[in-house]
Design an enzyme around this catalytic site. Structure first.
Site, PDB file in Angstrom:
ATOM      1  N   GLU A 161      51.563  34.470  40.960  1.00  0.00           N
ATOM      2  CA  GLU A 161      50.666  34.331  39.790  1.00  0.00           C
ATOM      3  C   GLU A 161      51.669  33.595  38.571  1.00  0.00           C
ATOM      4  O   GLU A 161      51.462  33.893  37.560  1.00  0.00           O
ATOM      5  CB  GLU A 161      50.120  35.661  39.251  1.00  0.00           C
ATOM      6  CG  GLU A 161      49.397  36.405  40.194  1.00  0.00           C
ATOM      7  CD  GLU A 161      48.765  37.713  39.820  1.00  0.00           C
ATOM      8  OE1 GLU A 161      49.036  38.291  38.827  1.00  0.00           O
ATOM      9  OE2 GLU A 161      47.765  38.139  40.298  1.00  0.00           O
TER      10      GLU A 161
ATOM     11  N   ASP B 282      45.008  44.619  45.415  1.00  0.00           N
ATOM     12  CA  ASP B 282      45.426  44.795  43.975  1.00  0.00           C
ATOM     13  C   ASP B 282      44.291  45.829  43.433  1.00  0.00           C
ATOM     14  O   ASP B 282      43.399  45.623  42.507  1.00  0.00           O
ATOM     15  CB  ASP B 282      44.964  43.647  43.113  1.00  0.00           C
ATOM     16  CG  ASP B 282      45.431  43.405  41.818  1.00  0.00           C
ATOM     17  OD1 ASP B 282      46.311  44.333  41.592  1.00  0.00           O
ATOM     18  OD2 ASP B 282      45.268  42.520  41.116  1.00  0.00           O
TER      19      ASP B 282
ATOM     20  N   GLU C 169      42.023  48.919  35.527  1.00  0.00           N
ATOM     21  CA  GLU C 169      41.433  47.592  35.561  1.00  0.00           C
ATOM     22  C   GLU C 169      40.325  47.358  36.418  1.00  0.00           C
ATOM     23  O   GLU C 169      39.296  46.595  35.994  1.00  0.00           O
ATOM     24  CB  GLU C 169      42.718  46.598  36.120  1.00  0.00           C
ATOM     25  CG  GLU C 169      42.201  45.240  36.177  1.00  0.00           C
ATOM     26  CD  GLU C 169      43.522  44.552  36.638  1.00  0.00           C
ATOM     27  OE1 GLU C 169      44.590  44.816  36.963  1.00  0.00           O
ATOM     28  OE2 GLU C 169      43.186  43.101  36.951  1.00  0.00           O
TER      29      GLU C 169
HETATM   30  C1  BDP Z   1      46.948  42.408  38.685  1.00  0.00           C
HETATM   31  C2  BDP Z   1      46.457  41.869  37.181  1.00  0.00           C
HETATM   32  C3  BDP Z   1      47.279  40.856  36.441  1.00  0.00           C
HETATM   33  C4  BDP Z   1      48.827  41.332  36.491  1.00  0.00           C
HETATM   34  C5  BDP Z   1      49.049  41.595  38.060  1.00  0.00           C
HETATM   35  C6  BDP Z   1      50.445  42.209  38.193  1.00  0.00           C
HETATM   36  O1  BDP Z   1      45.231  41.592  37.302  1.00  0.00           O
HETATM   37  O2  BDP Z   1      47.051  40.996  35.113  1.00  0.00           O
HETATM   38  O3  BDP Z   1      49.506  40.797  35.885  1.00  0.00           O
HETATM   39  O4  BDP Z   1      48.019  42.653  38.547  1.00  0.00           O
HETATM   40  O5  BDP Z   1      50.389  43.472  38.798  1.00  0.00           O
HETATM   41  O6  BDP Z   1      46.154  43.561  38.855  1.00  0.00           O
HETATM   42  O7  BDP Z   1      51.370  41.568  38.183  1.00  0.00           O
END
Ligand code: BDP
Length: 706
Positions: free
Chosen positions: A313, A392, A420
């Site tokens: 990401e 996720d 989340e």
């Molecule tokens: C996801 C989230 C994001 C996090 C990512 C992570 O949406 O904000 O940075 O995981 O775990 O669930 O790095």
């Protein structure tokens, strides 16, 4: 107030007015004095907790008696009292247990024994941390016992003396804060950060200490205090700019036996070091990390280590330099090794800019594809942190096939306490049942009985480091967690990390009694709400394991196609014929082959794939008949009508408790449950309408679909 005290209010069972036999005066005799010999930061904390806790429970605080020397008072002279200490530091504690009893607990484990006469209680452990856990455990037991002994009659008659032996099952029991130094919290739903505001560390160390206290009371022993997405400003945590502040926070946690970690930016040598590269095999880069890490340890001698999110990401990582994640992690491991520090390397690695180009770009496959080939190459002070599922933190997804795939690598399991994707602490979702299901999942890595919990605790592969990590759900909200009942998730996570054999029901019961007291109606209703909540949430949101269907970016509320045509790789593939992701070897992405044979076969076949994951593993027509006997489309309609009705019922149940729980908490929860009840209808209507229009198939019961 009560919402701030959370589960540490130490409620007495009955108000003094209510009964002659069960009042505050029914204090155990031993609770008048605390005898201690050691001077230690964490023992001091334990004493303070014990004194305050007993004071709250019985109305009078015990007197602490310090004797520095190995006192020769006879047992009779000391009684009544509670003796507290470690084997090495207190001979009178040590001699209260046999050698075999002492040998049965190590490190943070402990023994508690009440003498037959009820004049004496002894708490012992190998370590000060163990003593602290024992104190919290004892206070919890005493609080719970008050409720339960109501049937058993007056307090002291016929009560069996306590004898408790506890050993934490998991070694690392960690919390990850996703807090940013500007005071915001990534995926935080409980207000601003308690750690930072406007680019600085908070002055309010008291609140941090109170948080440490809550965490330690459930058994947590490690914390990382900044977001895994480390921005430029937080990269400076490793430097003089902030290290003094970090050290102050570390001191608060230290007093509660909790080790502090920092998330580090992989590109720190560039971002803060002024180097041209962050290549892990570059000598200058390695030297930069060595020097910087030594500075961190100069400020915080018991610093835990670095948590790293790399090549994910948009975060930098070793891929930039054509190095793999073992090269990357091992470089940091080398810098930390002289100080006993750890690298916690996250496996949430996937390409968020890819489309579904071909079958190998299934996001679910990514972590295994990246890490499995590296098994055995990580340094011994590297731990991989693996999210519970391959996608996720959805309300339902398969378990990560990485568990059981890396026999020669240290691993911890990562959960998400912050909700989340499960209603963001505006909807009720007690997550412990989900975590239990995951922990009990049999990977078959070494044949039957290779459950994930035995990988997480390190026993299956005899790993040196192992345990639990989870993303925190707290903020500056007066109840810590936004939704006051979401405290149960923080509490439950800690308890489960200590002992994964505890049931979701037992943890809920504990939490409710500790938080609200022992009124049977309250206990029964709130426990019932908690235990049904996750199924309810699943009912009215994305069906049958397919996931997502939330609004992009913030992830709250229904949006069936929100991610469907984006690059994030999170699809449901619904069209007029069917829905679901084909992850089979036969015709799909081949993801099922990442599991050991038993599970691979079970998921590969439509006949044996469990209903709740059918759309995670298969693309099927809407008319496909589930094991339940329903078609997929009818299942969608039914669960969504049911889920919305259940959300309404949660609100009704809560309303019955007016006047029986703290009014501030009552009103707060009532407002949130109203929101959930409304919002569940929105979910119901969006999902049902969407699939009605796609499929053209009528609801068997001809209910109104908008
Ligand atoms: C996801 C989230 C994001 C996090 C990512 C992570 O949406 O904000 O940075 O995981 O775990 O669930 O790095």
């Amino acid at each position: 107030g009560p919402q701030y005290e959370a589960w540490l209010g130490y409620h007495v069972a009955l108000p003094e007015a209510k009964g002659a036999t069960r009042t505050r005066t029914a204090a155990p005799l031993w609770s008048r004095h605390i005898d201690v010999k050691e001077q230690h930061l964490v023992i001091d904390t334990a004493l303070t907790e014990l004194k305050q806790g007993l004071g709250k429970l019985y109305g009078e605080q015990p007197v602490i008696r310090h004797s520095q020397t190995q006192s020769t008072d006879s047992d009779e002279q000391r009684k009544p009292s509670i003796r507290v200490g470690t084997w090495a530091g207190n001979n009178q504690v040590t001699s209260a247990f046999t050698e075999a009893e002492r040998a049965a607990v190590q490190g943070e484990g402990f023994i508690i024994r009440e003498h037959e006469s009820l004049q004496e209680m002894v708490i012992g452990s190998e370590t000060p941390q163990g003593v602290l856990y024992a104190v919290f455990h004892l206070l919890r037991e005493l609080t719970l016992k008050q409720g339960k002994s109501e049937e058993a009659g007056p307090a002291l008659d016929g009560v069996k003396p306590l004898f408790i032996t506890e050993q934490p099952v998991n070694q690392l029991r960690m919390i990850n804060q996703w807090d940013n130094v500007d005071g915001s919290i990534e995926r935080g739903y409980a207000g601003r950060s308690i750690f930072y505001e406007n680019g600085e560390f908070t002055q309010d160390l008291g609140r941090i200490r109170d948080y440490a206290r809550l965490l330690a009371s459930t058994g947590i022993n490690a914390i990382s205090i900044n977001n895994v997405n480390v921005h430029k400003q937080e990269s400076l945590f490793l430097t003089e700019r902030y290290l003094g502040d970090v050290a102050k926070v570390a001191a608060e946690f230290r007093a509660y036996g909790i080790r502090l970690f920092l998330c580090a930016n992989y590109a720190s040598p560039i971002e803060v070091g002024g180097l041209q590269t962050a290549d892990p095999l570059d000598d200058q880069v390695r030297e930069w990390w060595n020097v910087q890490t030594a500075k961190v340890y100069a400020a915080i001698p018991d610093f835990g280590g670095y948590v790293i999110k790399a090549d994910s990401e948009n975060r930098p990582g070793p891929f930039t330099y054509n190095r793999d994640h073992a090269d990357g992690a091992n470089m940091l491991a080398e810098a930390l090794r002289p100080f006993g520090g750890l690298v916690i390397w996250r496996c949430f690695v996937y390409d968020c800019k890819q489309d579904w180009r071909d079958r190998t770009t299934d996001r679910a496959r990514a972590a295994y594809d990246h890490f499995k080939p590296l098994d055995g190459r990580f340094a011994d002070n590297v731990i991989l942190q693996i999210k519970n599922g391959p996608m996720d933190f959805q309300v339902r997804e398969a378990v990560s096939p990485l568990f059981g795939a890396m026999e020669n690598t240290n691993q911890v399991i990562e959960f998400q306490i912050t909700q989340e994707y499960t209603g963001q602490q505006r909807h009720l979702a007690y997550l412990v049942p989900q975590w239990k299901e995951i922990l009990d999942f049999d990977t078959y890595a070494k044949g039957k009985g290779s459950e994930i919990k035995r990988i997480a605790d390190g026993s299956l592969f005899q790993r040196q480091y192992s345990g639990f990590a989870a993303v925190s759900n707290i903020g500056a909200d007066a109840s810590w967690t936004g939704h006051p009942l979401a405290q149960a998730n923080l509490y439950g996570y800690g308890r489960l990390g200590w002992n994964p054999e505890l049931s979701a029901e037992a943890i809920a019961d504990e939490w409710v009694r500790l938080t609200f007291g022992h009124d049977e109606q309250v206990v029964e209703r709130v426990t019932g709400m908690l235990l049904s909540s996750l199924d309810i949430y699943e009912n009215y949101t994305a069906p049958l394991g397919v996931g997502w269907m939330v609004n992009p970016d913030h992830h709250y509320g229904p949006n069936v196609d929100g991610y469907e045509y984006s690059k994030w790789g999170t699809y449901h593939f619904a069209d007029c014929h069917g829905i679901g992701v084909d992850r089979t070897v036969k015709s799909g992405t081949g993801y099922t082959s990442q599991y050991h044979a038993e599970n691979a076969a079970r998921y590969e076949s439509l006949e044996t794939c469990p209903d709740e994951l059918i759309l995670f593993f298969h693309h099927v027509p809407y008319t496909h008949v589930l094991h339940s006997g329903k078609t997929v489309i009818q299942h969608i309609y039914d669960t969504h009508f049911e889920g919305a009705a259940q959300a309404e019922a949660l609100l009704e149940t809560w309303r019955e408790l007016e006047g029986k729980v703290d009014p501030v908490i009552f009103n707060k929860v009532a407002t949130l449950q109203e929101e959930q009840a409304d919002h569940a209808k929105e979910w119901r209507d969006m999902i049902n309408t969407y699939f009605y229009r796609k499929s053209g198939i009528q609801d068997e019961q001809a209910r109104k679909i908008y």
